[in-house]
Write a protein that holds these residues in place. Structure first.
Motif, PDB file in Angstrom:
ATOM      1  N   LEU A  97      -2.352  -9.776  -4.053  1.00  0.00           N
ATOM      2  CA  LEU A  97      -3.979  -9.884  -3.631  1.00  0.00           C
ATOM      3  C   LEU A  97      -3.510  -8.097  -2.385  1.00  0.00           C
ATOM      4  N   GLY A  98      -3.177  -8.438  -1.544  1.00  0.00           N
ATOM      5  CA  GLY A  98      -2.891  -7.453  -0.281  1.00  0.00           C
ATOM      6  C   GLY A  98      -2.665  -6.507  -1.229  1.00  0.00           C
ATOM      7  N   ALA A  99      -2.515  -5.986  -2.369  1.00  0.00           N
ATOM      8  CA  ALA A  99      -2.122  -4.818  -2.966  1.00  0.00           C
ATOM      9  C   ALA A  99      -3.544  -4.427  -3.643  1.00  0.00           C
ATOM     10  N   THR A 100      -3.613  -5.674  -4.085  1.00  0.00           N
ATOM     11  CA  THR A 100      -5.031  -4.984  -5.049  1.00  0.00           C
ATOM     12  C   THR A 100      -6.518  -5.019  -4.179  1.00  0.00           C
ATOM     13  N   VAL A 101      -6.765  -5.453  -3.172  1.00  0.00           N
ATOM     14  CA  VAL A 101      -7.664  -5.075  -2.383  1.00  0.00           C
ATOM     15  C   VAL A 101      -7.723  -3.328  -1.556  1.00  0.00           C
ATOM     16  N   GLU A 102      -8.812  -2.921  -1.312  1.00  0.00           N
ATOM     17  CA  GLU A 102      -8.648  -1.729  -0.904  1.00  0.00           C
ATOM     18  C   GLU A 102      -8.513  -1.304   0.816  1.00  0.00           C
ATOM     19  N   LEU A 103      -9.381  -2.633   1.306  1.00  0.00           N
ATOM     20  CA  LEU A 103      -9.449  -2.662   2.498  1.00  0.00           C
ATOM     21  C   LEU A 103      -8.410  -3.049   3.604  1.00  0.00           C
ATOM     22  N   GLN A 104      -7.831  -2.987   4.342  1.00  0.00           N
ATOM     23  CA  GLN A 104      -6.300  -3.524   4.831  1.00  0.00           C
ATOM     24  C   GLN A 104      -6.433  -3.385   6.340  1.00  0.00           C
TER      25      GLN A 104
END
Length: 793
Positions: free
Chosen positions: A125-132
């Motif tokens: 999921l972390g690799a899916t979203v743009e916000l980091q």
């Protein structure tokens, strides 16, 4: 809503500033308009900023000190600051001859968390979203990431999944962003229907497409999840299937996926129009290039008049003609097929027209989307490179090769205008997919008993396109270990090279193996593709066989052999030689294959001729020759009934020495079903031990059909078969040296008939056979039931 609020703020600020602008009446007679003069400020100040420098804020403004500005400039400045994504609010106002820009900065994300997820871990999921973490939070990006997560779940069969973003204030304008996920139940494909098909049954067409109905084995796979990309691929697969079988007018009218929220399931309906089946009419080659020999090029064509029309043969003919013409120095030559339909006779005549194409070069090949696979693995599938002449046929061939690698979920190649009119940029867009596989299998053999094997394989190792397999197995009296590695592009050429290492420990099985044996060895191999269908294989093998603990007379049954269920006890101490033995050999093979699917063949030919010569060092000297051929053809395509005819033969002879019993052919159910392993051929009379033979020959005739009543999606097939074959010829020197009393060496034909059940399981093709021998020798050992995994090649 945010854009409306911002616009109102801009209008309000503009109105306030506009009222401060002095208005001077025009003194021109007859003109009553009183236009406003543009305002000027001497300085610009910024308030509310904590992270962003004032100079940075001012740099985005279109207003400058000591320059005229108006309401349009204020509007543009506010918009520019919002577009940076750095600010949640912006206000511009006049104050004592200056301009004040008041900003409210967007918060910084301290961490991103996911709650409620189990199907996808935080890493995915972390690799899916743009916000980091450490990025600026904006509502637009939050909504975008929410949709990204929902799309991920939809593509993995969770159409009812919901995502609710939440922010937690951590102080100092820092927040934690939490995505609360309700994954919901799995969304399945309840039913796949076809409308308009008459030439092929629904079950046959379901074998063509990737989408599957949810059923008994749905939890083993993901292809019963609805995926719009897969649905598009299914439509293309149907077109290819029909075009290869003569239906040149075929088209998919519609492919509709209806979602039933009450059942949480999709109902997919394909509406097709098959049209008539065509055969090839006249086949000819024409060219405007005077130096080309048309008769010679005509022999290159794979299409033949009278055969059923096949679009794949047309494509491969284009590729072959393109390469043939290019080899004669015409790098820019274009080959185009021109088809002429005869609707009355249902034929399509093909003319391959060759002329000089436009002088266009490949400026650049861009590769995008490969997050794992290395660029060079993709580039090497092209027969052309940057700087070469552009040829669409070779581009299409590269696309087909990339798809056949099975490394990618999607492959798409497009071309666009380059920096100059004679330059083309080729864009290769791919999407990596998992290429590793873990399998756990089991089986039973009369010699080794129950066996369990675990294997780990990777066909795109480290994204380099290499194949690695590690396997370990254990049975009642056996242990097996295997390691293999294959490099498909050895020395940067289309050569496959690899090695194998193995160790097999076989214990006293009490039936056909009256001793302990440990075999340790390995080998090197090289594959040289001569054509698309013909491959030359070269190999070197070396292994050591060590035999210990031979069971002697009196250990079981008093040294007498009475039936296949009684244990063997050797009364002749010379029959089996104790100790170690090294075999070192060189070999080659010629393999021709047009098989459409090696797991479950429906059409094509597989033929192989191989020879192996031992004596390159080691203790053995022999020449072994084998040959086999299998032919598959759909007998009733509309029902998926398949015909299979196969034949095989082999011969082995000693070179300068007697042939050891270890090097003979010991065959049984692998040659004629209905017989035990090593159940056919010469034996020692006193113990019944299989001596093997110097020669064997066998054949099979089989009909395979979908199992009635059971849904086709379960993957069950039945078969009726008849096998025949024999093993014969014990080396006379071996008989003399061992003192064996040979029986069953008369080369008489053994034959059987039977019924089989095949299952295309998630673990591979599994097969169970019930065979009854109709011709056998008194010394043979029979077996009514047998179980195997994989296809018999």
């Amino acid at each position: 809503m945010r854009s409306l609020s911002q616009s109102m703020k801009v209008v309000a600020v503009a109105a306030v500033v506009g009222t401060a602008i002095p208005v001077v009446a025009d003194s021109t007679p007859g003109i009553g308009a009183t236009p406003a003069h543009a305002d000027v400020v001497s300085r610009i100040s910024v308030t509310g900023n904590t992270r962003v420098d004032a100079e940075t804020v001012i740099s985005y403004l279109t207003i400058r000190p000591n320059q005229n500005f108006g309401a349009a400039d204020i509007d543009a400045s506010v918009k520019a600051l919002f577009d940076t994504g750095l600010f949640a609010d912006v206000r511009i106002s006049r104050s004592a001859g200056g301009l004040v820009v008041a900003v409210t900065e967007n918060p910084i994300i301290a961490r991103v968390a996911f709650e409620g997820n189990s199907r996808h871990d935080d890493r995915v999921l972390g690799a899916t979203v743009e916000l980091q973490p450490r990025s600026v939070l904006t509502q637009a990006k939050v909504q975008s990431d929410t949709q990204r997560i929902q799309e991920l779940y939809r593509r993995t069969g969770r159409y009812n999944a919901t995502v609710e973003p939440q922010t937690i204030d951590l102080g100092q304008n820092r927040v934690a962003l939490v995505f609360n996920i309700d994954e919901g139940p799995r969304t399945e494909i309840s039913k796949i229907s076809f409308i308009g098909n008459t030439a092929f049954s629904d079950g046959r067409l379901q074998d063509v497409i990737q989408s599957r109905e949810s059923g008994l084995f749905g939890w083993f796979r993901t292809s019963d999840n609805y995926d719009p990309d897969r649905l598009n691929a299914d439509q293309e697969a149907l077109r290819v299937f029909y075009y290869k079988r003569g239906y040149a007018d075929f088209r998919v009218i519609s492919a509709v996926a209806d979602f039933d929220r009450d059942q949480n399931a999709f109902f997919i309906t394909f509406t097709v129009e098959e049209g008539a089946q065509y055969t090839f009419g006249d086949i000819s080659v024409e060219t405007t290039l005077p130096e080309l020999n048309v008769d010679e090029l005509s022999g290159t064509a794979r299409t033949r008049a009278g055969n059923v029309y096949n679009s794949e043969e047309v494509e491969k003919t284009l590729e072959d003609l393109t390469l043939a013409v290019s080899s004669k120095g015409y790098a820019f030559a274009q080959v185009r097929p021109r088809g002429e339909r005869d609707y009355e006779n249902r034929t399509i005549s093909i003319t391959y027209f060759i002329d000089e194409g436009a002088r266009t070069y490949i400026e650049r090949i861009n590769i995008v989307g490969n997050s794992r696979t290395r660029d060079y693995v993709i580039r090497r599938e092209f027969d052309i490179a940057e700087g070469d002449a552009y040829n669409q046929v070779l581009i299409d061939k590269a696309e087909r090769r990339l798809k056949n690698l099975n490394f990618f979920a999607n492959v798409r190649i497009t071309a666009e205008q380059g920096s100059q009119p004679d330059r083309v940029v080729v864009n290769v867009q791919v999407e990596d997919q998992p290429t590793g596989e873990i399998s756990v299998g089991g089986g039973y053999s009369s010699e080794a008993g129950f066996i369990v094997q675990v294997s780990l394989s990777e066909r795109n190792f480290l994204g380099r396109g290499q194949q690695v397999r590690v396997a370990a197995g254990r049975g009642e009296d056996t242990q097996t270990y295997d390691l293999s590695f294959t490099e498909p592009f050895f020395l940067d050429r289309r050569l496959s090279a690899g090695f194998d290492v193995y160790r097999n420990a076989i214990g006293d099985s009490e039936l056909l193996h009256p001793f302990d044996e440990v075999i340790t060895g390995g080998g090197l191999r090289l594959g040289v593709p001569l054509t698309d269908e013909l491959t030359l294989g070269l190999n070197y093998k070396i292994f050591e066989s060590e035999i210990t603990d031979i069971r002697g007379a009196g250990d079981a049954n008093g040294g007498r052999f009475t039936s296949g269920t009684d244990p063997i006890s050797l009364t002749n101490p010379n029959l089996i030689e104790e100790g170690s033995r090294i075999v070192s050999s060189l070999g080659y093979s010629l393999t021709y294959s047009t098989i459409d699917n090696f797991q479950m063949p429906r059409e094509g030919i597989y033929a192989q001729f191989a020879q192996e010569g031992a004596g390159v060092g080691g203790d053995a000297q022999f020449l072994r020759t084998t040959a086999k051929v299998d032919y598959y053809q759909e007998l009733l395509p509309e029902w998926g009934v398949i015909g299979h005819v196969g034949a095989q033969a082999g011969h082995v002879m000693g070179l300068g020495q007697d042939l050891s019993y270890r090097d003979t052919f010991r065959m049984g159910g692998d040659l004629v079903r209905g017989f035990e392993n090593a159940g056919i051929g010469p034996r020692d009379r006193s113990s019944g031990y299989a001596l093997g033979g110097e020669m064997y020959v066998g054949g099979t005739v089989e009909t395979i059909f979908p199992m009635p009543i059971l849904p086709s999606d379960y993957g069950f097939f039945g078969s009726f078969f008849a096998d025949a074959g024999t093993v014969w010829g014990v080396d006379s020197g071996t008989v003399a040296s061992t003192g064996a009393d040979v029986i069953g060496d008369d080369a008489s034909i053994r034959a059987s008939v039977g019924f089989g059940v095949l299952w295309q399981s998630p673990f591979g093709l599994l097969r169970a056979n019930v065979a009854y021998p109709v011709l056998k020798d008194d010394a043979d050992e029979t077996q009514l039931f047998s179980f195997s995994a994989g296809t018999r090649f």
